[in-house]
Design an enzyme around this catalytic site. Structure first.
Site, PDB file in Angstrom:
ATOM      1  N   ARG A  15      60.213  31.706  -0.945  1.00 52.06           N
ATOM      2  CA  ARG A  15      60.001  30.769   0.168  1.00 52.06           C
ATOM      3  C   ARG A  15      61.202  30.753   1.113  1.00 52.06           C
ATOM      4  O   ARG A  15      61.055  30.480   2.309  1.00 52.06           O
ATOM      5  CB  ARG A  15      59.716  29.363  -0.360  1.00 52.06           C
ATOM      6  CG  ARG A  15      60.804  28.805  -1.260  1.00 52.06           C
ATOM      7  CD  ARG A  15      60.503  27.405  -1.746  1.00 52.06           C
ATOM      8  NE  ARG A  15      61.422  26.960  -2.783  1.00 52.06           N
ATOM      9  CZ  ARG A  15      61.843  25.725  -2.936  1.00 52.06           C
ATOM     10  NH1 ARG A  15      61.423  24.775  -2.120  1.00 52.06           N
ATOM     11  NH2 ARG A  15      62.670  25.398  -3.912  1.00 52.06           N
ATOM     12  N   SER A  37      60.401  21.827   1.457  1.00 52.92           N
ATOM     13  CA  SER A  37      59.957  22.621   0.312  1.00 52.92           C
ATOM     14  C   SER A  37      59.451  23.996   0.721  1.00 52.92           C
ATOM     15  O   SER A  37      59.667  24.988   0.028  1.00 52.92           O
ATOM     16  CB  SER A  37      58.857  21.878  -0.444  1.00 52.92           C
ATOM     17  OG  SER A  37      59.341  20.678  -1.013  1.00 52.92           O
ATOM     18  N   GLU A  51      45.757  18.549   5.002  1.00 47.37           N
ATOM     19  CA  GLU A  51      45.706  20.006   5.012  1.00 47.37           C
ATOM     20  C   GLU A  51      44.524  20.559   5.803  1.00 47.37           C
ATOM     21  O   GLU A  51      44.623  21.629   6.418  1.00 47.37           O
ATOM     22  CB  GLU A  51      45.698  20.536   3.572  1.00 47.37           C
ATOM     23  CG  GLU A  51      47.008  20.352   2.816  1.00 47.37           C
ATOM     24  CD  GLU A  51      47.205  18.941   2.290  1.00 47.37           C
ATOM     25  OE1 GLU A  51      46.264  18.122   2.404  1.00 47.37           O
ATOM     26  OE2 GLU A  51      48.300  18.653   1.753  1.00 47.37           O
ATOM     27  N   PHE A  90      47.342  23.184  -2.371  1.00 41.94           N
ATOM     28  CA  PHE A  90      46.743  22.364  -1.325  1.00 41.94           C
ATOM     29  C   PHE A  90      46.106  23.230  -0.240  1.00 41.94           C
ATOM     30  O   PHE A  90      45.042  22.903   0.282  1.00 41.94           O
ATOM     31  CB  PHE A  90      47.792  21.442  -0.709  1.00 41.94           C
ATOM     32  CG  PHE A  90      48.478  20.543  -1.699  1.00 41.94           C
ATOM     33  CD1 PHE A  90      47.794  20.030  -2.788  1.00 41.94           C
ATOM     34  CD2 PHE A  90      49.813  20.216  -1.551  1.00 41.94           C
ATOM     35  CE1 PHE A  90      48.420  19.204  -3.710  1.00 41.94           C
ATOM     36  CE2 PHE A  90      50.453  19.392  -2.465  1.00 41.94           C
ATOM     37  CZ  PHE A  90      49.751  18.888  -3.547  1.00 41.94           C
ATOM     38  N   HIS A  96      55.060  27.567  -3.567  1.00 38.26           N
ATOM     39  CA  HIS A  96      54.876  26.968  -4.888  1.00 38.26           C
ATOM     40  C   HIS A  96      53.635  27.519  -5.594  1.00 38.26           C
ATOM     41  O   HIS A  96      52.858  26.787  -6.201  1.00 38.26           O
ATOM     42  CB  HIS A  96      54.809  25.448  -4.786  1.00 38.26           C
ATOM     43  CG  HIS A  96      56.121  24.811  -4.421  1.00 38.26           C
ATOM     44  ND1 HIS A  96      56.838  25.183  -3.300  1.00 38.26           N
ATOM     45  CD2 HIS A  96      56.832  23.819  -5.025  1.00 38.26           C
ATOM     46  CE1 HIS A  96      57.944  24.463  -3.224  1.00 38.26           C
ATOM     47  NE2 HIS A  96      57.971  23.631  -4.258  1.00 38.26           N
ATOM     48  N   ASP A 114      56.315  20.040 -12.187  1.00 33.93           N
ATOM     49  CA  ASP A 114      55.292  19.359 -11.393  1.00 33.93           C
ATOM     50  C   ASP A 114      53.921  19.417 -12.073  1.00 33.93           C
ATOM     51  O   ASP A 114      53.037  18.613 -11.772  1.00 33.93           O
ATOM     52  CB  ASP A 114      55.194  19.977 -10.001  1.00 33.93           C
ATOM     53  CG  ASP A 114      56.370  19.576  -9.120  1.00 33.93           C
ATOM     54  OD1 ASP A 114      57.176  18.750  -9.557  1.00 33.93           O
ATOM     55  OD2 ASP A 114      56.471  20.115  -7.998  1.00 33.93           O
ATOM     56  N   ARG A 156      58.468  28.907  -5.858  1.00 36.79           N
ATOM     57  CA  ARG A 156      59.472  27.848  -5.820  1.00 36.79           C
ATOM     58  C   ARG A 156      60.831  28.273  -6.372  1.00 36.79           C
ATOM     59  O   ARG A 156      61.859  28.001  -5.738  1.00 36.79           O
ATOM     60  CB  ARG A 156      58.965  26.641  -6.620  1.00 36.79           C
ATOM     61  CG  ARG A 156      59.951  25.492  -6.690  1.00 36.79           C
ATOM     62  CD  ARG A 156      59.438  24.383  -7.591  1.00 36.79           C
ATOM     63  NE  ARG A 156      60.216  23.157  -7.484  1.00 36.79           N
ATOM     64  CZ  ARG A 156      59.980  22.056  -8.179  1.00 36.79           C
ATOM     65  NH1 ARG A 156      58.971  22.019  -9.040  1.00 36.79           N
ATOM     66  NH2 ARG A 156      60.726  20.980  -8.016  1.00 36.79           N
TER      67      ARG A 156
END
Length: 321
Positions: free
Chosen positions: A8, A35, A56, A81, A107, A115, A165
């Site tokens: 990322r 993030s 989203e 998402f 992620h 998470d 991540r």
């Protein structure tokens, strides 16, 4: 030696470079800019950054509208998402009209870690592969993520870029251009082909080193473009080695393993073992603990490779176990 980086981060750096190169590049986020690393673009080009909030579906709709107006939008959020909350919008507003929207999905996979299952996308590649005309990229490290993002901006049509991540070792050169639709051969070998994508490419390389210590030569393929799949390179190495192991941080249903199986079953039937998440959900835990739990370590790859090498060595190519 350069320290490990998250893919990322490479994505975020590339967006800034694209912003400097092309005024038509715009970036959207769903309230996760730190993030997803789009915060870098937002700071330098605030007039071209749009925060859709925790919405989203609106994120994708806005991106589609911008693409229809001649911009090159990068819409970013967590992979789970992007694909699950906004799948219908991607289908109807992006894929069906073939709009030039790039989806930066951070992620991905189980290495989201603590998470837990609610944030771990393990079916996103399957969902995106199923959409007609959708290009699916899974870079192996931050360098490749940077180059893949640059390439996506030049590619006409919808693109899904899966990002991770955790920081991972850098295994590709920083200045190596990314060619969409081409498998990168990282190691050559004659005994087995290890085909991997994303974080699992490093794992496959570690497995190949151990296999060499045990007297086996493994070819390692970095399948960073899952769709369109480089069938020519895959078939060459499958034919040469006569055995394939796929490794992915994703369900074995619909992802890399399925894509490879589809090609091999039609063109070059050879023994195949798919390593990945096996029809179950993720769970909370440290990334390395989860990789161990789901059988996605170098030791697991070595075990699978030795098993399949033995299998192909049986009479008439059949298992002798």
């Amino acid at each position: 030696m350069t320290k490990p980086m998250a893919t990322r981060e490479g994505y975020g750096q590339a967006l800034v470079e694209l912003g400097r190169r092309n005024e038509r590049v715009v970036v959207l986020d769903a309230d996760l800019s730190k993030s997803t690393q789009t915060v870098r673009f937002a700071k330098e080009f605030p007039e071209r950054f749009f925060n859709a909030g925790v919405a989203e579906a609106n994120l994708i709709g806005m991106a589609a509208g911008l693409a229809a107006s001649g911009f090159i939008p990068f819409a970013s959020t967590f992979a789970i998402f992007a694909t699950q909350r906004a799948y219908n919008q991607i289908f109807q507003s992006v894929a069906y009209p073939g709009l030039n929207v790039k989806i930066g999905a951070s992620h991905g996979g189980i290495t989201v870690g603590e998470d837990g299952a609610s944030h771990q996308a393990i079916d996103d590649l399957a969902l995106m592969r199923a959409l007609p005309g959708m290009t699916v990229l899974v870079p192996a490290d931050a360098h490749e993520a940077y180059q893949a993002t640059l390439a996506a901006a030049e590619w006409e049509g919808p693109v899904y870029i899966r990002l991770g991540r955790p920081a991972v070792p850098l295994i590709t050169p920083p200045d190596q251009p990314f060619t969409i639709g081409r498998i990168q051969v990282l190691r050559e070998g004659d005994d087995v082909t290890l085909a991997a994508c994303g974080h699992m490419v490093k794992v496959a390389l570690e497995a190949a080193e151990e296999l060499e210590r045990r007297g086996y030569k493994a070819a390692v393929l970095n399948v960073s473009t899952l769709k369109p799949l480089d069938q020519e390179t895959l078939l060459h190495w499958a034919s040469r080695t006569g055995a394939v192991v796929t490794v992915e941080e994703h369900s074995i249903i619909g992802g890399l393993g399925s894509a490879v199986a589809e090609v091999l079953s039609e063109e070059c039937p050879v023994p195949l073992i798919r390593l990945g998440v096996r029809d179950t959900f993720g769970q909370s835990g440290k990334p390395q603990e989860l990789l161990h739990h789901y059988g996605l370590t170098a030791d697991n790859v070595v075990e699978a490779a030795e098993k399949i090498i033995k299998r192909k060595g049986g009479k008439n190519g059949q298992s002798d176990t």
